[in-house]
Motif scaffolding. Structure first.
Motif, PDB file in Angstrom:
ATOM      1  N   VAL A 103       0.846  -1.180   0.000  1.00 48.89           N
ATOM      2  CA  VAL A 103       0.000   0.000   0.000  1.00 48.89           C
ATOM      3  C   VAL A 103       0.885   1.234   0.000  1.00 48.89           C
ATOM      4  O   VAL A 103       1.770   1.368   0.850  1.00 48.89           O
ATOM      5  CB  VAL A 103      -0.918   0.008   1.238  1.00 48.89           C
ATOM      6  N   GLY A 104       0.637   2.129  -0.930  1.00 47.98           N
ATOM      7  CA  GLY A 104       1.358   3.396  -0.975  1.00 47.98           C
ATOM      8  C   GLY A 104       0.664   4.432  -0.116  1.00 47.98           C
ATOM      9  O   GLY A 104      -0.512   4.303   0.218  1.00 47.98           O
ATOM     10  N   LEU A 108      -3.785   5.514   1.490  1.00 49.05           N
ATOM     11  CA  LEU A 108      -4.180   5.410   2.897  1.00 49.05           C
ATOM     12  C   LEU A 108      -5.328   6.332   3.285  1.00 49.05           C
ATOM     13  O   LEU A 108      -5.780   6.301   4.415  1.00 49.05           O
ATOM     14  CB  LEU A 108      -2.968   5.666   3.806  1.00 49.05           C
ATOM     15  N   GLY A 109      -5.776   7.167   2.364  1.00 48.98           N
ATOM     16  CA  GLY A 109      -6.939   8.005   2.630  1.00 48.98           C
ATOM     17  C   GLY A 109      -6.589   9.349   3.241  1.00 48.98           C
ATOM     18  O   GLY A 109      -5.428   9.673   3.498  1.00 48.98           O
ATOM     19  N   GLU A 110      -7.648  10.130   3.473  1.00 50.83           N
ATOM     20  CA  GLU A 110      -7.490  11.491   3.997  1.00 50.83           C
ATOM     21  C   GLU A 110      -6.900  11.484   5.409  1.00 50.83           C
ATOM     22  O   GLU A 110      -6.085  12.319   5.764  1.00 50.83           O
ATOM     23  CB  GLU A 110      -8.844  12.193   4.002  1.00 50.83           C
ATOM     24  N   PHE A 111      -7.359  10.552   6.217  1.00 47.62           N
ATOM     25  CA  PHE A 111      -6.818  10.387   7.567  1.00 47.62           C
ATOM     26  C   PHE A 111      -6.121   9.028   7.606  1.00 47.62           C
ATOM     27  O   PHE A 111      -6.737   8.015   7.947  1.00 47.62           O
ATOM     28  CB  PHE A 111      -7.930  10.461   8.617  1.00 47.62           C
ATOM     29  N   PRO A 112      -4.848   8.992   7.220  1.00 50.67           N
ATOM     30  CA  PRO A 112      -4.161   7.714   7.012  1.00 50.67           C
ATOM     31  C   PRO A 112      -4.096   6.850   8.267  1.00 50.67           C
ATOM     32  O   PRO A 112      -3.810   7.328   9.353  1.00 50.67           O
ATOM     33  CB  PRO A 112      -2.751   8.117   6.586  1.00 50.67           C
ATOM     34  N   ARG A 113      -4.384   5.568   8.060  1.00 51.95           N
ATOM     35  CA  ARG A 113      -4.184   4.553   9.084  1.00 51.95           C
ATOM     36  C   ARG A 113      -3.117   3.624   8.537  1.00 51.95           C
ATOM     37  O   ARG A 113      -3.366   2.848   7.620  1.00 51.95           O
ATOM     38  CB  ARG A 113      -5.477   3.808   9.367  1.00 51.95           C
ATOM     39  N   THR A 114      -1.947   3.733   9.082  1.00 50.96           N
ATOM     40  CA  THR A 114      -0.788   3.034   8.515  1.00 50.96           C
ATOM     41  C   THR A 114      -0.529   1.662   9.127  1.00 50.96           C
ATOM     42  O   THR A 114       0.332   0.937   8.648  1.00 50.96           O
ATOM     43  CB  THR A 114       0.480   3.887   8.693  1.00 50.96           C
ATOM     44  N   GLY A 115      -1.233   1.278  10.180  1.00 44.16           N
ATOM     45  CA  GLY A 115      -0.924   0.064  10.929  1.00 44.16           C
ATOM     46  C   GLY A 115      -0.710  -1.183  10.102  1.00 44.16           C
ATOM     47  O   GLY A 115       0.349  -1.797  10.148  1.00 44.16           O
ATOM     48  N   LEU A 116      -1.708  -1.593   9.333  1.00 35.51           N
ATOM     49  CA  LEU A 116      -1.575  -2.833   8.571  1.00 35.51           C
ATOM     50  C   LEU A 116      -0.578  -2.693   7.429  1.00 35.51           C
ATOM     51  O   LEU A 116       0.089  -3.666   7.064  1.00 35.51           O
ATOM     52  CB  LEU A 116      -2.932  -3.298   8.052  1.00 35.51           C
ATOM     53  N   ALA A 117      -0.445  -1.488   6.870  1.00 28.39           N
ATOM     54  CA  ALA A 117       0.564  -1.270   5.827  1.00 28.39           C
ATOM     55  C   ALA A 117       1.966  -1.469   6.393  1.00 28.39           C
ATOM     56  O   ALA A 117       2.835  -2.062   5.744  1.00 28.39           O
ATOM     57  CB  ALA A 117       0.414   0.123   5.218  1.00 28.39           C
TER      58      ALA A 117
END
Length: 186
Positions: A103-104, A108-117
């Motif tokens: 995932v780039g 991750l969207g407007e409010f990025p959730r980076t955990g699983l990436a």
């Protein structure tokens, strides 16, 4: 190769990196450990999964974590007690966490959730295996597999405290200093 822990205290070290650390309940085999080069990545990976689990569970619930030695290494299981994910979102989470779908940042969207990436990146880089599925506790279960070549058995903590303390190992001297001749340990 030096050994450091994936023991319950080190899963607690991962839990110590999240706000809801008191909710994490750790159980399992206390006498397995990961090799030193993967301890920090493994702690970070587990911390990301614990953060997801505590954020997805009601604040009054515990997040159970179990560590087991298995034939192919070790398994760390993290369960949350949330409402779970629909089949489509669960499949997406599985693909990202397992490292099969990178995932780039732009995804991750407007409010990025980076955990699983982040978890997926560690899986690709260090050879861990991660699977995400439904939990018997009602939410999501993440299972982390640590390959056997990165796992070793260590003496149980009780054995070290009951007997004599382990022998101290001499400090390693960097090669650049050892050539000097003045920097040898005493």
């Amino acid at each position: 190769m030096p050994v450091a822990g994936v023991k319950p205290p080190d899963v607690r070290a991962a839990a110590g990196r999240i706000i809801a650390f008191p909710r994490v309940e750790v159980a399992g085999d206390p006498d397995i450990a990961a090799s030193a080069p993967v301890v920090e990545p493994l702690i970070h990976l587990i911390a990301e999964l614990l953060a997801n689990a505590t954020q997805s569970s009601p604040p009054s619930t515990a997040v159970p974590v179990t560590i087991r030695a298995v034939q192919r290494g070790a398994v760390i299981e993290v369960n949350d007690c949330g409402v779970g994910l629909d089949d489509y979102r669960l499949e997406q989470a599985r693909d990202v966490a397992s490292g099969t779908r990178p995932v780039g940042i732009e995804q991750l969207g407007e409010f990025p959730r980076t955990g699983l990436a982040v978890v997926g990146q560690y899986v690709r880089r260090h050879g861990f295996r991660v699977d995400v599925g439904e939990s018997v506790y009602g939410g999501v279960r993440a299972i982390v597999g640590v390959p056997a070549d990165l796992v070793q058995t260590v003496a149980p903590a009780e054995a070290e405290t009951a007997g004599s303390p382990p022998a101290a190992q001499p400090a390693a001297v960097p090669a650049a200093l050892a050539e000097d001749g003045d920097a040898q340990p005493d």
